[in-house]
Design a protein around this motif. Sequence first.
Motif, mmCIF file in Angstrom:
data_model
loop_
_atom_site.group_PDB
_atom_site.id
_atom_site.type_symbol
_atom_site.label_atom_id
_atom_site.label_comp_id
_atom_site.label_asym_id
_atom_site.label_seq_id
_atom_site.Cartn_x
_atom_site.Cartn_y
_atom_site.Cartn_z
ATOM 1 N N THR A 71 -11.044 6.274 -13.832
ATOM 2 C CA THR A 71 -10.607 5.728 -15.407
ATOM 3 C C THR A 71 -8.873 6.345 -15.126
ATOM 4 O OG1 THR A 71 -10.641 7.357 -16.611
ATOM 5 C CG2 THR A 71 -12.433 5.723 -16.444
ATOM 6 N N ALA A 72 -8.591 7.900 -15.046
ATOM 7 C CA ALA A 72 -7.433 7.528 -15.230
ATOM 8 C C ALA A 72 -5.594 6.668 -14.133
ATOM 9 C CB ALA A 72 -7.161 9.295 -14.771
ATOM 10 N N ALA A 73 -6.779 6.404 -13.049
ATOM 11 C CA ALA A 73 -5.718 5.980 -12.210
ATOM 12 C C ALA A 73 -5.669 4.213 -12.576
ATOM 13 C CB ALA A 73 -6.311 5.599 -11.052
ATOM 14 N N ALA A 74 -7.066 3.717 -12.834
ATOM 15 C CA ALA A 74 -6.889 2.190 -13.700
ATOM 16 C C ALA A 74 -6.200 2.830 -14.928
ATOM 17 C CB ALA A 74 -7.986 2.429 -14.634
ATOM 18 N N ASP A 75 -6.294 3.147 -16.150
ATOM 19 C CA ASP A 75 -5.038 3.281 -16.971
ATOM 20 C C ASP A 75 -3.501 3.721 -16.399
ATOM 21 O OD1 ASP A 75 -6.886 3.893 -18.815
ATOM 22 O OD2 ASP A 75 -7.039 6.315 -19.109
ATOM 23 N N ALA A 83 0.675 5.941 -22.841
ATOM 24 C CA ALA A 83 0.391 6.980 -22.617
ATOM 25 C C ALA A 83 -0.860 6.211 -21.146
ATOM 26 C CB ALA A 83 -0.119 7.631 -23.399
ATOM 27 N N ALA A 84 -0.711 7.291 -20.314
ATOM 28 C CA ALA A 84 -2.037 7.071 -19.718
ATOM 29 C C ALA A 84 -2.971 8.360 -19.169
ATOM 30 C CB ALA A 84 -1.374 6.182 -18.158
ATOM 31 N N GLY A 85 -4.195 7.763 -18.653
ATOM 32 C CA GLY A 85 -5.492 9.300 -17.718
ATOM 33 C C GLY A 85 -5.616 9.935 -18.815
ATOM 34 N N ASP A 86 -5.936 11.191 -18.288
ATOM 35 C CA ASP A 86 -6.497 11.917 -19.214
ATOM 36 C C ASP A 86 -6.064 12.559 -20.446
ATOM 37 O OD1 ASP A 86 -8.777 11.888 -17.561
ATOM 38 O OD2 ASP A 86 -8.629 13.709 -16.953
ATOM 39 N N ILE A 87 -5.006 12.492 -20.868
ATOM 40 C CA ILE A 87 -3.763 13.010 -22.172
ATOM 41 C C ILE A 87 -4.543 11.056 -23.448
ATOM 42 C CG2 ILE A 87 -1.527 11.932 -21.906
ATOM 43 C CD1 ILE A 87 -2.437 15.074 -23.352
ATOM 44 N N ARG A 88 -4.928 10.493 -22.916
ATOM 45 C CA ARG A 88 -5.083 9.434 -23.297
ATOM 46 C C ARG A 88 -6.550 9.579 -24.227
ATOM 47 N NH1 ARG A 88 -6.894 4.336 -23.927
ATOM 48 N NH2 ARG A 88 -7.989 4.437 -22.077
ATOM 49 N N GLN A 89 -6.277 9.371 -25.415
ATOM 50 C CA GLN A 89 -7.570 9.426 -26.166
ATOM 51 C C GLN A 89 -8.656 8.700 -25.719
ATOM 52 O OE1 GLN A 89 -7.576 7.666 -30.656
ATOM 53 N NE2 GLN A 89 -8.167 9.629 -31.137
ATOM 54 N N LYS A 90 -9.965 8.901 -25.096
ATOM 55 C CA LYS A 90 -10.810 7.751 -24.783
ATOM 56 C C LYS A 90 -12.526 8.738 -24.640
ATOM 57 C CE LYS A 90 -9.199 8.705 -19.922
ATOM 58 N NZ LYS A 90 -8.452 7.690 -18.973
ATOM 59 N N SER A 91 -13.188 7.534 -23.782
ATOM 60 C CA SER A 91 -14.161 8.770 -24.009
ATOM 61 C C SER A 91 -14.668 9.013 -22.675
ATOM 62 C CB SER A 91 -15.966 7.710 -24.269
ATOM 63 O OG SER A 91 -15.613 6.356 -23.495
ATOM 64 N N LEU A 92 -14.401 8.284 -21.303
ATOM 65 C CA LEU A 92 -14.778 8.771 -20.088
ATOM 66 C C LEU A 92 -13.498 9.603 -19.354
ATOM 67 C CD1 LEU A 92 -16.705 8.653 -18.308
ATOM 68 C CD2 LEU A 92 -15.534 6.766 -17.035
ATOM 69 N N ARG A 93 -13.269 10.508 -18.267
ATOM 70 C CA ARG A 93 -12.232 11.058 -17.937
ATOM 71 C C ARG A 93 -12.985 11.653 -17.245
ATOM 72 N NH1 ARG A 93 -8.531 11.993 -22.049
ATOM 73 N NH2 ARG A 93 -10.537 12.145 -23.917
ATOM 74 N N GLN A 94 -12.649 10.350 -16.351
ATOM 75 C CA GLN A 94 -12.778 10.140 -14.706
ATOM 76 C C GLN A 94 -11.392 9.894 -13.852
ATOM 77 O OE1 GLN A 94 -15.683 8.508 -13.619
ATOM 78 N NE2 GLN A 94 -17.574 10.411 -14.604
ATOM 79 N N ILE A 95 -11.240 10.835 -12.296
ATOM 80 C CA ILE A 95 -10.268 10.189 -11.843
ATOM 81 C C ILE A 95 -9.729 8.959 -11.428
ATOM 82 C CG2 ILE A 95 -10.681 9.774 -9.154
ATOM 83 C CD1 ILE A 95 -7.607 11.209 -9.939
ATOM 84 N N VAL A 114 -13.057 19.207 -14.266
ATOM 85 C CA VAL A 114 -11.974 19.788 -14.484
ATOM 86 C C VAL A 114 -11.188 20.057 -15.789
ATOM 87 C CG1 VAL A 114 -9.795 21.062 -13.637
ATOM 88 C CG2 VAL A 114 -11.243 20.078 -11.878
ATOM 89 N N GLY A 115 -11.961 20.929 -16.665
ATOM 90 C CA GLY A 115 -11.452 21.154 -18.075
ATOM 91 C C GLY A 115 -11.587 19.636 -18.721
#
Length: 90
Positions: A71-75, A57-69, A21-22
């Motif tokens: 990794t967002a939960a772990a963040d 900051a946590a989740g997909d708004i954070r600068q990172k290489s992998l965007r998956q649910i 999703v985007g």
Amino acid sequence: VKHVKSGEITELEVRALFVAVGTVANNEIVKGLVPLDGSGYIPTDDNMATSIDGVFAAGDIRQKSLRQIITAAADGAVAANSAINYIMKY
């Protein structure tokens, strides 16, 4: 499946599906409050701390290489723990 340029719709029989999703940062809520990188994401350290003291900051708004649910939960777990540790210092 809809071809975004031609509008042609094709039916595709599959046994599994991975939905992505985007990839555009949804950052309207933080614009002007925290620094963003050139792509609109918030840079953080490994503890999810931003360059602003006490802001995480946590989740997909954070600068990172992998965007998956996952990794967002772990963040979120790391950010929550970091925020607790920050608060406990005061």
